[in-house]
Design a protein around this motif. Structure first.
Motif, PDB file in Angstrom:
ATOM      1  N   ALA A  87     -33.859  40.100  13.837  1.00 24.13           N
ATOM      2  CA  ALA A  87     -33.192  39.581  15.360  1.00 24.13           C
ATOM      3  C   ALA A  87     -32.176  40.986  15.531  1.00 24.13           C
ATOM      4  O   ALA A  87     -31.712  40.941  16.962  1.00 24.13           O
ATOM      5  CB  ALA A  87     -32.467  37.998  15.316  1.00 24.13           C
ATOM      6  N   HIS A  88     -31.203  40.554  14.514  1.00 25.06           N
ATOM      7  CA  HIS A  88     -29.613  41.555  15.424  1.00 25.06           C
ATOM      8  C   HIS A  88     -29.637  42.899  14.477  1.00 25.06           C
ATOM      9  O   HIS A  88     -29.608  42.849  13.581  1.00 25.06           O
ATOM     10  CB  HIS A  88     -28.407  40.528  15.221  1.00 25.06           C
ATOM     11  CG  HIS A  88     -28.914  38.901  15.327  1.00 25.06           C
ATOM     12  ND1 HIS A  88     -29.523  38.377  15.280  1.00 25.06           N
ATOM     13  CD2 HIS A  88     -28.666  38.543  17.300  1.00 25.06           C
ATOM     14  CE1 HIS A  88     -29.148  37.157  15.591  1.00 25.06           C
ATOM     15  NE2 HIS A  88     -28.912  37.924  17.483  1.00 25.06           N
ATOM     16  N   TYR A  99     -31.341  30.442   8.155  1.00 25.13           N
ATOM     17  CA  TYR A  99     -29.979  30.000   8.810  1.00 25.13           C
ATOM     18  C   TYR A  99     -29.328  29.102  10.524  1.00 25.13           C
ATOM     19  O   TYR A  99     -28.494  28.810  10.531  1.00 25.13           O
ATOM     20  CB  TYR A  99     -28.646  30.399   8.413  1.00 25.13           C
ATOM     21  CG  TYR A  99     -28.358  31.018   9.458  1.00 25.13           C
ATOM     22  CD1 TYR A  99     -29.001  32.691   8.907  1.00 25.13           C
ATOM     23  CD2 TYR A  99     -26.838  30.785   9.884  1.00 25.13           C
ATOM     24  CE1 TYR A  99     -28.585  33.432   9.961  1.00 25.13           C
ATOM     25  CE2 TYR A  99     -26.253  32.133  11.019  1.00 25.13           C
ATOM     26  CZ  TYR A  99     -27.168  33.466  10.603  1.00 25.13           C
ATOM     27  OH  TYR A  99     -26.732  34.759  11.650  1.00 25.13           O
ATOM     28  N   ASP A 153     -28.508  42.482  10.898  1.00 26.97           N
ATOM     29  CA  ASP A 153     -29.967  41.533  10.133  1.00 26.97           C
ATOM     30  C   ASP A 153     -30.555  42.900   9.302  1.00 26.97           C
ATOM     31  O   ASP A 153     -30.826  42.272   8.143  1.00 26.97           O
ATOM     32  CB  ASP A 153     -30.575  41.189  10.604  1.00 26.97           C
ATOM     33  CG  ASP A 153     -30.031  39.876  11.524  1.00 26.97           C
ATOM     34  OD1 ASP A 153     -29.228  39.472  11.174  1.00 26.97           O
ATOM     35  OD2 ASP A 153     -30.193  39.242  12.495  1.00 26.97           O
ATOM     36  N   HIS A 169     -33.298  34.641  15.481  1.00 26.27           N
ATOM     37  CA  HIS A 169     -33.436  34.682  13.838  1.00 26.27           C
ATOM     38  C   HIS A 169     -35.689  33.943  14.452  1.00 26.27           C
ATOM     39  O   HIS A 169     -35.769  34.313  13.392  1.00 26.27           O
ATOM     40  CB  HIS A 169     -32.592  34.425  12.721  1.00 26.27           C
ATOM     41  CG  HIS A 169     -31.939  35.001  12.390  1.00 26.27           C
ATOM     42  ND1 HIS A 169     -31.655  35.548  11.019  1.00 26.27           N
ATOM     43  CD2 HIS A 169     -30.674  35.925  13.697  1.00 26.27           C
ATOM     44  CE1 HIS A 169     -30.717  36.408  11.379  1.00 26.27           C
ATOM     45  NE2 HIS A 169     -30.436  36.952  12.966  1.00 26.27           N
TER      46      HIS A 169
HETATM   47 ZN    ZN Z   1     -28.323  38.483  13.229  1.00 21.67          ZN
END
Ligand code: ZN
Length: 272
Positions: free
Chosen positions: A12-13, A139, A16, A144
């Protein structure tokens, strides 16, 4: 089976890629496997200089994104990632943040739209193995969860990957780490995780030994220095980091090749 062995990690980022998959990416690269990292967002909801959060004075989204993408390139170099692909979506921020409502936020993009773009990358690289998050995004972060959705849709839509994995955190391993830290007087309230944190070990199908790549992971994680406040692992003692980084665990969600119930290699069943 004569096509080049390729693994694609969908994250996602920026940052990560390191904790759950940095070891496999570095290890497989060293073993001659082609490695592809797809990072879906620019991370503009991350911390600005001095830890300023989105919406606070001094938080400049464009500058945060630029910095984080530069950090991502540095991290990818430490992990020897052969192909870094960024989809350039807008970071949605954590659950409940104002960024969730932005029309262009990644989590608000129709799954089929983003999955089509990811599918084009699968067509180009033809990965046998795809790794992403579980249904809960690990999480619960909206980006995500969205990365999970588009990865599953692209795997199903293209029919190209032979194996699909979700990254997992071994509950036993976390528990053992907590014991080690308490015994060594390293425990702090930040590490006071609930007993049900992580993935029950009976669900984990695949554990890859990446102990030899702990240094690469640490360097890659430190490359994301602008997010230092949010990367809790960076504040653990180095010995504890090495423990955490020694193995990477996965749940095999789909396989079109015969492979053992318990594997130590994501490419089990795919090697000549
Ligand atoms: Zn992330």
């Amino acid at each position: 089976m004569d096509r080049e062995l390729t693994v694609m990690a969908v994250h996602a980022h920026p940052d990560d890629e390191v904790i759950a998959t940095g070891g496999i990416l570095a290890r497989y690269a060293d073993e001659g496997v082609r490695t592809v990292l797809v990072t879906c967002t620019n991370g503009e909801q991350g911390d600005g200089p001095g830890g300023v959060k989105p919406g606070e004075p001094g938080h400049d989204e464009a500058a945060v994104a630029e910095r984080r993408l530069a950090e991502l390139r540095e991290s990818a170099a430490h992990l020897r990632i052969a192909h870094l692909e960024t989809l350039g979506y807008r970071d949605s921020g954590m659950v409940g943040w104002q960024g969730n409502e932005h029309a262009l936020a990644f989590a608000n993009v129709p799954v089929e739209t983003a999955a089509a773009r990811l599918g084009e990358l699968m067509e180009r690289y033809r990965p046998q193995v795809v790794v992403t998050y579980d249904e809960n995004g690990g999480y619960g972060h909206p980006d995500h969860i969205q990365a999970h959705r588009i990865a599953v849709a692209a795997v199903e839509g293209t029919g190209i990957p032979d194996k699909l994995y979700y990254s997992a955190v071994s509950r036993d391993r976390i528990r053992r780490l907590g014991e080690l830290m308490r015994a060594g007087g390293m425990a702090n309230e930040e590490f006071d995780l609930p007993d049900d944190f992580g993935t029950p070990d009976e669900l984990i199908t695949t554990v890859v030994d990446v102990a030899a790549y702990a240094d690469d992971k640490m360097k890659a994680l430190r490359a994301h220095a602008s997010q230092g406040d949010t990367i809790f692992l960076l504040r653990l003692p180095e010995e504890a980091q090495r423990q955490v980084f020694a193995e990477e665990a996965f749940i095999r969600r789909m396989s079109r090749v015969a492979a053992p119930d318990r594997e130590d290699d994501l490419f089990a069943g795919l090697r000549a």
